[in-house]
Scaffold this motif. Sequence first.
Motif, short mmCIF file in Angstrom:
data_model
loop_
_atom_site.label_atom_id
_atom_site.label_comp_id
_atom_site.label_asym_id
_atom_site.label_seq_id
_atom_site.Cartn_x
_atom_site.Cartn_y
_atom_site.Cartn_z
N SER A 180 0.67 -1.22 -0.02
CA SER A 180 0.10 -0.02 -0.08
C SER A 180 0.83 1.17 0.13
CB SER A 180 -1.05 -0.01 0.99
OG SER A 180 -0.10 -0.06 2.32
N THR A 181 2.07 1.10 0.07
CA THR A 181 2.99 2.34 0.23
C THR A 181 4.15 2.35 -1.02
OG1 THR A 181 3.04 2.34 2.51
CG2 THR A 181 4.55 3.30 1.53
N ALA A 182 4.01 3.36 -1.73
CA ALA A 182 5.09 3.48 -2.60
C ALA A 182 6.61 3.38 -2.47
CB ALA A 182 4.63 4.85 -3.64
N VAL A 183 7.13 2.58 -2.90
CA VAL A 183 8.70 2.50 -2.68
C VAL A 183 9.36 2.68 -3.93
CG1 VAL A 183 10.27 0.99 -1.80
CG2 VAL A 183 7.84 0.58 -1.00
N ASP A 184 10.50 3.52 -3.96
CA ASP A 184 11.52 3.73 -5.06
C ASP A 184 12.57 2.83 -5.07
OD1 ASP A 184 10.11 5.70 -5.99
OD2 ASP A 184 10.98 7.40 -4.86
N TYR A 185 13.11 2.32 -5.89
CA TYR A 185 14.19 1.43 -6.07
C TYR A 185 15.30 1.79 -7.03
CZ TYR A 185 11.57 -2.02 -3.69
OH TYR A 185 10.77 -2.70 -2.81
N ILE A 186 16.55 1.85 -6.69
CA ILE A 186 17.60 2.40 -7.73
C ILE A 186 18.48 1.17 -8.03
CG2 ILE A 186 19.62 3.58 -8.13
CD1 ILE A 186 18.41 5.85 -6.54
N TYR A 187 18.83 0.60 -9.36
CA TYR A 187 19.52 -0.40 -9.45
C TYR A 187 20.75 0.07 -10.50
CZ TYR A 187 21.47 -4.88 -11.58
OH TYR A 187 22.20 -5.90 -11.79
N THR A 188 21.88 -0.23 -10.50
CA THR A 188 23.01 0.06 -11.16
C THR A 188 23.44 -1.43 -12.08
OG1 THR A 188 23.42 1.79 -10.12
CG2 THR A 188 25.18 0.97 -11.68
N LYS B 17 18.99 -3.29 -26.12
CA LYS B 17 17.88 -3.30 -24.97
C LYS B 17 17.96 -4.25 -24.07
CE LYS B 17 13.65 -1.43 -26.02
NZ LYS B 17 12.31 -1.55 -26.48
N GLN B 18 17.64 -3.54 -22.81
CA GLN B 18 17.99 -4.64 -21.79
C GLN B 18 16.55 -4.57 -20.91
OE1 GLN B 18 20.94 -6.28 -21.10
NE2 GLN B 18 21.16 -5.34 -22.95
N TYR B 19 15.89 -5.83 -20.21
CA TYR B 19 14.67 -5.71 -19.59
C TYR B 19 15.02 -5.96 -18.07
CZ TYR B 19 12.91 -6.01 -24.20
OH TYR B 19 12.57 -5.57 -25.27
N TYR B 20 14.44 -5.27 -17.25
CA TYR B 20 14.62 -5.46 -15.83
C TYR B 20 13.24 -5.52 -15.18
CZ TYR B 20 19.30 -3.83 -17.06
OH TYR B 20 20.44 -3.84 -17.55
N ARG B 21 13.31 -6.17 -13.99
CA ARG B 21 11.99 -6.15 -12.95
C ARG B 21 12.47 -6.56 -11.63
NH1 ARG B 21 8.27 -11.20 -14.05
NH2 ARG B 21 9.77 -12.91 -13.57
N ALA B 22 11.68 -5.98 -10.72
CA ALA B 22 12.16 -6.00 -9.38
C ALA B 22 11.19 -7.16 -8.69
CB ALA B 22 11.82 -4.89 -8.57
#
Length: 125
Positions: free
Chosen positions: A2-10, A18-23
């Motif tokens: 229920s809470t928005a969360v930000d993620y950063i990935y390098t 083209k690359q595809y990513y998902r958390a």
Amino acid sequence: VSTAVDYIYTDNNPRQGKQYYRAKLTTINGDIIYSNIADAVYLQPNQFVIYPNPVAGQINIISGDINNYEFKLYSIDGKLTLVKSINELQNTIPVNLVAGMYVYTIELNGKVVYNGKLITKKPSG
């Protein structure tokens, strides 16, 4: 969740193209939640993505590096119709062109480093 969360990935070892990513998120209850897929384009110097094609209203150019490139657009009969500097990673060029086929070059110091074809259509509206 229920809470928005930000993620950063390098990605320290990206492949070209083209690359595809998902958390993947594992909750405290052990449930697994996958994010929507996101894509990213990795370009080398002198590589570009030009879109949309067909073009209507503006040309977007993504560059693999920042340099003093020159974008040239030619009508199919070879007439130079547009010249613009592109010196950012993301470039937008407004256009008002007759519908048809065009050829473009991207030059650096007078040398063609990239080229292709664009189709233009009349903007809707």
